[in-house]
Design an enzyme around this catalytic site. Structure first.
Site, PDB file in Angstrom:
ATOM      1  N   MET A   8      51.083  -9.095  10.527  1.00  0.00           N
ATOM      2  CA  MET A   8      51.694  -8.164  11.260  1.00  0.00           C
ATOM      3  C   MET A   8      51.323  -8.278  12.632  1.00  0.00           C
ATOM      4  SD  MET A   8      50.006  -5.136   8.699  1.00  0.00           S
ATOM      5  CE  MET A   8      48.897  -6.299   7.876  1.00  0.00           C
ATOM      6  N   ASP A  20      45.293  -9.082   5.664  1.00  0.00           N
ATOM      7  CA  ASP A  20      46.086  -8.495   6.748  1.00  0.00           C
ATOM      8  C   ASP A  20      45.717  -8.956   8.024  1.00  0.00           C
ATOM      9  OD1 ASP A  20      47.413  -6.373   5.176  1.00  0.00           O
ATOM     10  OD2 ASP A  20      45.581  -5.610   4.373  1.00  0.00           O
ATOM     11  N   MET A  47      46.351  -8.581  11.996  1.00  0.00           N
ATOM     12  CA  MET A  47      47.011  -7.726  12.938  1.00  0.00           C
ATOM     13  C   MET A  47      46.555  -8.226  14.267  1.00  0.00           C
ATOM     14  SD  MET A  47      46.223  -4.118  11.050  1.00  0.00           S
ATOM     15  CE  MET A  47      46.245  -3.999   9.245  1.00  0.00           C
ATOM     16  N   MET A  94      56.562  -2.132   2.445  1.00  0.00           N
ATOM     17  CA  MET A  94      55.401  -1.256   2.817  1.00  0.00           C
ATOM     18  C   MET A  94      55.687   0.321   2.597  1.00  0.00           C
ATOM     19  SD  MET A  94      53.492  -3.172   4.627  1.00  0.00           S
ATOM     20  CE  MET A  94      52.256  -1.995   4.971  1.00  0.00           C
ATOM     21  N   HIS A 135      49.439 -11.390   4.944  1.00  0.00           N
ATOM     22  CA  HIS A 135      50.376 -10.423   5.414  1.00  0.00           C
ATOM     23  C   HIS A 135      50.369 -10.457   6.969  1.00  0.00           C
ATOM     24  CE1 HIS A 135      51.431  -5.912   5.446  1.00  0.00           C
ATOM     25  NE2 HIS A 135      52.345  -6.583   6.227  1.00  0.00           N
ATOM     26  N   HIS A 172      44.609 -10.359  -0.676  1.00  0.00           N
ATOM     27  CA  HIS A 172      45.337  -9.847   0.188  1.00  0.00           C
ATOM     28  C   HIS A 172      44.674  -9.953   1.802  1.00  0.00           C
ATOM     29  CE1 HIS A 172      49.294  -8.008   1.526  1.00  0.00           C
ATOM     30  NE2 HIS A 172      48.510  -7.254   2.200  1.00  0.00           N
ATOM     31  N   ASP A 227      52.861  -2.375  -0.802  1.00  0.00           N
ATOM     32  CA  ASP A 227      51.519  -2.355  -0.113  1.00  0.00           C
ATOM     33  C   ASP A 227      51.348  -1.257   0.809  1.00  0.00           C
ATOM     34  OD1 ASP A 227      49.464  -2.882   1.807  1.00  0.00           O
ATOM     35  OD2 ASP A 227      50.335  -4.625   2.601  1.00  0.00           O
ATOM     36  N   SER A 263      43.305  -5.542  -1.032  1.00  0.00           N
ATOM     37  CA  SER A 263      43.400  -6.005   0.250  1.00  0.00           C
ATOM     38  C   SER A 263      41.817  -6.015   1.053  1.00  0.00           C
ATOM     39  CB  SER A 263      44.257  -4.887   1.391  1.00  0.00           C
ATOM     40  OG  SER A 263      43.837  -4.955   2.419  1.00  0.00           O
TER      41      SER A 263
HETATM   42  C1  DX5 Z   1      48.226  -1.913   6.106  1.00  0.00           C
HETATM   43  C2  DX5 Z   1      47.837  -3.051   5.309  1.00  0.00           C
HETATM   44  C3  DX5 Z   1      47.624  -2.650   4.003  1.00  0.00           C
HETATM   45  C4  DX5 Z   1      46.237  -1.820   3.745  1.00  0.00           C
HETATM   46  C5  DX5 Z   1      46.316  -1.392   2.260  1.00  0.00           C
HETATM   47  O1  DX5 Z   1      48.806  -2.219   7.299  1.00  0.00           O
HETATM   48  O2  DX5 Z   1      49.035  -3.771   5.258  1.00  0.00           O
HETATM   49  O3  DX5 Z   1      47.217  -3.874   3.097  1.00  0.00           O
HETATM   50  O4  DX5 Z   1      45.199  -2.353   4.105  1.00  0.00           O
HETATM   51  O5  DX5 Z   1      45.113  -0.558   2.282  1.00  0.00           O
HETATM   52  P1  DX5 Z   1      45.272   0.796   1.301  1.00  0.00           P
HETATM   53  O6  DX5 Z   1      45.543   0.475  -0.229  1.00  0.00           O
HETATM   54  O7  DX5 Z   1      44.105   1.622   1.393  1.00  0.00           O
HETATM   55  O8  DX5 Z   1      46.225   1.742   1.771  1.00  0.00           O
HETATM   56 ZN    ZN Z   2      48.923  -5.540   3.683  1.00  0.00          ZN
END
Ligand code: DX5
Ligand code: ZN
Length: 213
Positions: free
Chosen positions: A66, A33, A35, A135, A64, A31, A173, A6
């Protein structure tokens, strides 16, 4: 085990180099993220930054979402031709319609489940998706502690997948490291996301990726 680091844990002042490092270090997917500050209490990156990531990435993107208003975000990111777009089932009234839309854009659809959401709740979507993301932390931040119930959820999901769509992948994840990954592999998990384990590893990203594999 496929590994999707990520980039949330990358150095955003040095993002191009940090993306190249994981690609050259043997990752399988990048990956990303996304948000929106509404579905989760954090805000990350939009299509302008992800376009820059896509330009230097030599591995496919795993986006991903969110966010609220998933369909709007799918339209924003589809032109970047990611391998996967996943959306949270908890935030979608018409998941089957959205899965069809993502597939129609030439992208592999994936569905994400928060730590409280049971795999059975998506049994009748499995035939139409290419991956389910479980998750193992509450979404919103990197560097959180692994929630172990994901192992039981992965085991239950694997049984449903074998019945409904054996080609569907299971991704996990959040808080994944070289200690908990064995239990995930045993439960049938195909892909792990790892942010802080990969980017904060003292031996560097390539060693971290090969340790996970
Ligand atoms: C959390 C994200 C993850 C996160 C993973 O909302 O979806 O992808 O960045 O990071 P680690 O491996 O540090 O938990
Ligand atoms: Zn993620």
């Amino acid at each position: 085990m496929l590994v999707a680091p990520s980039i949330l844990s990358a150095d955003f002042g040095n993002l191009a180099d940090d993306v190249k490092a994981i690609c050259e270090g043997g990752c399988d997917f990048v990956h990303v993220d996304v948000m929106d500050g509404h579905f989760v209490p954090n805000l990350t990156i939009g299509p302008v930054v992800v376009e820059a990531v896509a330009k230097v990435a030599t591995k496919p993107l795993d986006i991903h979402l969110m966010v609220q208003n998933n369909s709007f975000f799918v339209d924003l990111f589809a032109p970047l031709k990611p391998e996967f777009i996943s959306f949270h089932i908890e935030e979608e009234k018409h998941p089957h319609r959205l899965v069809q839309k993502i597939r129609g854009l030439g992208i592999r659809p994936a569905i994400t489940l928060n730590p409280h959401t049971t795999p059975e709740s998506i049994e009748f979507l499995l035939a139409d998706v290419d991956m389910v993301l479980l998750m193992s932390v509450n979404p919103g931040f990197g560097g959180q502690k692994f929630i172990p119930n994901v192992v039981e959820r992965a085991t239950r999901l694997k049984a449903l997948i074998e019945k409904r769509n054996p080609h569907c992948l299971i991704e996990v994840d959040g808080g994944v490291n070289d200690e908990n990954i064995k239990a995930l592999a045993d439960a049938g998990v195909d892909v792990v996301v790892a942010g802080s384990f990969v980017y904060k590893h003292p031996k560097g990203v390539a060693s971290a990726i090969s340790l996970l594999k």
